[in-house]
Design an enzyme around this catalytic site. Structure first.
Site, PDB file in Angstrom:
ATOM      1  N   HIS A  50       0.773  -1.238   0.000  1.00 12.59           N
ATOM      2  CA  HIS A  50       0.000   0.000   0.000  1.00 12.59           C
ATOM      3  C   HIS A  50       0.809   1.295   0.000  1.00 12.59           C
ATOM      4  O   HIS A  50       0.596   2.135  -0.864  1.00 12.59           O
ATOM      5  CB  HIS A  50      -1.002   0.034   1.175  1.00 12.59           C
ATOM      6  CG  HIS A  50      -2.118  -0.942   1.045  1.00 12.59           C
ATOM      7  ND1 HIS A  50      -1.997  -2.252   1.473  1.00 12.59           N
ATOM      8  CD2 HIS A  50      -3.357  -0.825   0.543  1.00 12.59           C
ATOM      9  CE1 HIS A  50      -3.126  -2.896   1.219  1.00 12.59           C
ATOM     10  NE2 HIS A  50      -3.966  -2.056   0.650  1.00 12.59           N
ATOM     11  N   HIS A  88      -5.815  -2.588   8.698  1.00  9.87           N
ATOM     12  CA  HIS A  88      -5.667  -2.423   7.258  1.00  9.87           C
ATOM     13  C   HIS A  88      -5.315  -0.976   6.899  1.00  9.87           C
ATOM     14  O   HIS A  88      -6.074  -0.263   6.254  1.00  9.87           O
ATOM     15  CB  HIS A  88      -6.931  -2.847   6.511  1.00  9.87           C
ATOM     16  CG  HIS A  88      -6.663  -3.096   5.051  1.00  9.87           C
ATOM     17  ND1 HIS A  88      -6.663  -4.342   4.501  1.00  9.87           N
ATOM     18  CD2 HIS A  88      -6.362  -2.242   4.039  1.00  9.87           C
ATOM     19  CE1 HIS A  88      -6.370  -4.250   3.211  1.00  9.87           C
ATOM     20  NE2 HIS A  88      -6.180  -2.977   2.909  1.00  9.87           N
ATOM     21  N   HIS A 104      -9.431   5.103   1.290  1.00  7.42           N
ATOM     22  CA  HIS A 104      -8.023   5.002   0.894  1.00  7.42           C
ATOM     23  C   HIS A 104      -7.439   6.402   0.718  1.00  7.42           C
ATOM     24  O   HIS A 104      -8.159   7.365   0.514  1.00  7.42           O
ATOM     25  CB  HIS A 104      -7.871   4.224  -0.419  1.00  7.42           C
ATOM     26  CG  HIS A 104      -8.064   2.752  -0.276  1.00  7.42           C
ATOM     27  ND1 HIS A 104      -9.294   2.191  -0.055  1.00  7.42           N
ATOM     28  CD2 HIS A 104      -7.176   1.714  -0.325  1.00  7.42           C
ATOM     29  CE1 HIS A 104      -9.161   0.874   0.030  1.00  7.42           C
ATOM     30  NE2 HIS A 104      -7.890   0.556  -0.133  1.00  7.42           N
TER      31      HIS A 104
END
Length: 608
Positions: free
Chosen positions: A274, A384, A463
C-alpha cells in the site's frame, strides 16, 4: 599443408576486412578489437531498454563527446500526444548519453533530438531525427481465461485543453499466477505473504496510448518469498525517480529503469503493501507488519498491515509506530459491517454481501485463525492501513485505516492527536480525540454515531488520506481521501446497487478540533462509479487540481451464483480546484486498478 593454406586464407580475409573497416591495428602486442553498430546521427549508438525493465525507453549514447545539454521530442503518431523535455547535465552524465522516454510500443518512433557538446575546446551544436523501433508490450501471463492482453485498454471520454499535456502513471493489478501458491510463511503463524498479484504498471497519455510500462520479470518472482507481493505505493520523488514496494522489498528506480536501491525489509518487519511515503529529510515511511510479535496470550504471530516504520537513506530503522499498541485493535464496529466479498483486494465472490456476526468474531478471537483475514486483535487484519503521510509542521503521521473507517493523526510520541471518523465504537481515550463536524461557518452539525446532517459524511473503508501541503499549515490541515463507501453508516445497504464512492476533501482546524467537508464528488455518479476497494484522491499543485481514480468501478457480483460479472472498468478523473465536473475523464477497461496519478516528465529529467 592444406590446413596451413586454409589458415593463411582466413587470416588474409580477416586483414582485408579490417582494412576495409579502418579498424586495423598494426604492430600492437595486444591485438585488436572491432566495435560495430548501426549508427544514426553524429553521436553514439542507440540502446533500447537500457536497464532491462523499461522497454519504451532508450539512451542515445554520447559517442565519446562531453554532452552539455539536450532537448528531446518524441514525434506523436497522427492525432497523438507530443512528449518534449529538456535533459539536465546530471542526467546526461548519469546515462552517458541522452535519455529518451515516451516511445510508442510496436512502432518505429521518430525522435527529434537537439544537443550541444564540447570537443577540442569548442562547443558544437547538433540535431538529428532518430528512428527507434520498440516491440509490442510484453509481460508476465497468469494463464487466466479472462486475460485478454498484458496491460489494459483505454477509452478517453473527455480532456480539457489545459490538461492535454498530462501523463498518468497507472498502478494496476493482474491475476494471481499459479506459481504464487508455492511460497508461504510457516513460522510464526499468520501474515500476508500470500497477497500477491501480477503487476500491470504503465504510463498513459491523454490520447489513451501507453508511453511507458514496467517489465517486472527481472524484479518480481512469484516463487520466491522475498521477491513476490503486490507492487504498490508508487510515488514520484522530489528527484524525479520512482519509489515503491512489494512484499518483502522496497525499491527506488528512475523512470529509465536505473536502480537507485532495491532492498529487503529490515529483519523485524514483513509484508509491505500500500504505502511508501518519501519524507522531506530523505527518509521513507513504510507500511509493514511485525514479523514476530508475542501477544499477551503468549502466541507468536506475524501481524497484518498495522506497523509503520521510518527508514533512513541507508536502510536503518530510525522509528516505528506499533498501531496495535497505539489504537484499539479490538474495535469491531466496522469489521462486523464489512462486505466479506471484498475485504480490500482479497475478493471472494462467494461471500459477497455477507457480514461477520459478533458470535463469529468472538469464536475467531479464541481460535488460532491468524493471517490476512478481517478480524480483531494482533495477527489479524484489524487495521488495514492503506496510506501514510507525513506532516512536517508537527512531525506527525496521518494514516488511513480502512478497517476502522478512520483517518488518524499520530505524533512522534505515539500519541493520537485526532481521529476523523464516526464516533460509533470508540472508547476512552480514543473517543476524546474525535473531531467535531462543522459547517462552512464553523457551526457544529447535528450528528448521530454514524450519520450527519447538512451533507457531511465521514469516510467509510477509505483510501489515500493525504495532507494537501500547499494549502495546509500548523493550525489548519486539508486532507484528501477516497471514500470507498463500503459499510457506509456501519452497515450494509438493503441493495448492493445503493452503494457509492466519493472523492472528498476535508478542512481540519487542529486548534478547535473541528472538521469541515469542503468538496466531494461521486455520490451523483451512483453505483456505476462505486469502487469497493483500492482507489485514490490526490491534490496536484502544478495545475491546482484534484485527481480521483475510482480504481475498481464495475466490480459487480451476481449474488445468486457468487460469480464476478467481469473485471472492473476504472475511471481517471481530474478536476480544477472546487469544480464539480471533471476536466478529464479516461476509463480503463477490463482491469483491476490500485492507484493512478499525474507523472511529471520535467521532474524526471531536469535538476530540481
Amino acid at each position: 599443408m592444406k590446413m596451413q593454406k586454409r589458415t593463411f586464407l582466413l587470416s588474409a580475409a580477416a586483414c582485408a576486412m579490417m582494412t576495409a573497416t579502418g579498424a586495423m591495428a598494426m604492430g600492437t602486442p595486444s591485438g585488436f578489437a572491432v566495435v560495430g553498430f548501426n549508427k544514426q546521427g553524429n553521436l553514439g549508438e542507440v540502446i533500447v531498454n537500457p536497464y532491462k525493465i523499461a522497454p519504451l525507453t532508450a539512451v542515445i549514447k554520447n559517442g565519446g563527446y562531453e554532452l552539455l545539454s539536450a532537448t528531446v521530442r518524441v514525434v506523436p503518431k497522427e492525432g497523438g500526444q507530443e512528449i518534449k523535455y529538456e535533459v539536465s547535465r546530471a542526467q546526461l552524465l548519469t546515462h552517458a548519453g541522452i535519455p529518451v522516454f515516451g516511445l510508442y510500443p510496436d512502432y518505429s518512433n521518430k525522435v527529434e533530438v537537439s544537443y550541444s557538446y564540447r570537443f577540442d575546446g569548442k562547443v558544437v551544436d547538433g540535431k538529428h531525427t532518430y528512428t527507434i523501433y520498440c516491440g509490442g508490450i510484453r509481460g508476465m501471463e497468469s494463464g487466466m481465461p479472462g486475460e485478454k492482453n498484458l496491460m489494459f485498454d483505454t477509452e478517453v471520454k473527455k480532456v480539457a485543453p489545459e490538461f492535454s499535456d498530462r501523463l498518468y502513471f497507472v498502478n494496476n493489478l493482474g491475476a494471481t499466477p499459479g506459481q504464487d501458491t508455492r511460497a508461504v510463511w510457516n513460522n510464526p503463524m499468520g501474515g500476508a505473504l500470500t497477497w500477491s498479484y501480477l503487476p500491470k504498471i504503465a504510463i498513459i497519455d491523454t490520447k489513451g496510448d501507453i508511453r511507458w510500462y514496467l517489465d517486472a520479470s527481472t524484479l518480481w518472482d512469484p516463487e520466491s518469498i522475498y521477491s513476490k507481493g503486490v507492487m504498490m505505493g508508487f510515488k514520484q520523488n522530489a528527484d524525479g525517480a520512482i519509489s515503491w514496494g512489494f512484499g518483502q522489498k522496497y525499491v527506488k528506480y528512475d523512470i529509465m529503469g536505473r536502480k537507485v536501491f532495491n532492498r529487503r525489509l529490515p529483519t523485524g518487519y514483513s509484508d509491505f503493501s500500500h504505502s511508501m511515503d518519501p519524507m522531506p529529510n530523505g527518509h521513507y515511511l513504510l507500511r509493514v507488519a511485525s514479523s514476530d510479535l508475542r501477544r499477551i496470550d503468549q502466541k507468536r504471530v506475524r501481524t497484518v498491515r498495522d506497523v509503520i516504520i521510518e527508514v533512513d537513506q541507508s536502510g536503518r530503522v530510525v522509528d516505528e509506530w506499533r498501531l496495535f499498541d497505539i489504537l484499539d485493535p479490538y474495535r469491531s464496529n466496522i469489521i462486523k459491517a464489512l462486505d466479506q466479498g471484498a475485504v480490500c483486494l482479497n475478493i471472494d465472490p462467494s461471500k459477497a454481501g455477507h457480514t461477520l456476526t459478533a458470535e463469529e468474531l468472538a469464536a475467531q478471537e479464541k481460535s488460532d485463525n491468524f493471517g490476512d483475514i478481517a478480524g480483531t486483535g494482533p495477527g489479524r487484519n484489524w487495521a488495514h492501513v492503506n496510506s501514510v503521510d507525513y506532516d512536517p509542521d508537527d512531525d506527525s503521521i496521518i494514516i488511513s485505516s480502512r478497517h476502522q473507517s478512520a483517518i488518524i493523526k499520530i505524533g512522534r510520541d505515539k500519541k493520537v492527536k485526532w481521529i476523523l471518523g464516526a464516533p460509533a465504537g470508540w472508547r476512552s481515550p480514543w473517543k476524546e480525540a474525535l473531531l467535531t463536524p462543522v459547517d462552512k461557518s464553523g457551526k457544529p452539525i447535528s450528528c448521530t454515531d454514524t450519520t450527519c446532517e447538512g451533507g457531511f459524511d465521514w469516510t467509510w473503508t477509505q483510501h489515500t488520506a493525504w495532507r494537501i501541503d500547499s494549502k495546509s499549515n500548523k493550525d489548519v490541515v486539508y486532507v484528501s481521501a477516497f471514500d470507498n463507501g463500503d459499510a457506509r453508516g456501519a452497515e450494509q445497504p438493503a441493495l448492493p446497487e445503493m452503494k457509492y464512492s466519493r472523492a472528498v476533501i476535508y478542512k481540519i482546524d487542529q486548534k478547535k478540533r473541528t472538521v469541515e467537508q469542503v468538496w466531494e464528488y461521486g455520490k451523483e455518479r451512483g453505483h456505476s462509479w462505486y469502487s469497493p476497494v483500492t482507489s485514490l484522491t490526490e491534490y496536484q499543485a502544478d495545475k491546482d487540481s484534484v485527481v480521483a481514480y475510482s480504481a475498481t468501478a464495475g466490480s459487480d457480483f451476481d449474488l445468486t451464483t457468487g460469480a464476478m460479472k467481469g473485471l472492473p472498468n476504472p475511471y481517471i478523473d481530474e478536476f480544477k480546484w472546487g469544480e464539480k465536473e471533471p476536466s478529464v475523464e479516461i476509463q480503463l477497461h477490463n482491469t483491476s486498478g490500485y492507484q493512478a496519478w499525474p507523472f511529471s516528465v520535467k521532474k524526471a529529467f531536469t535538476d530540481n
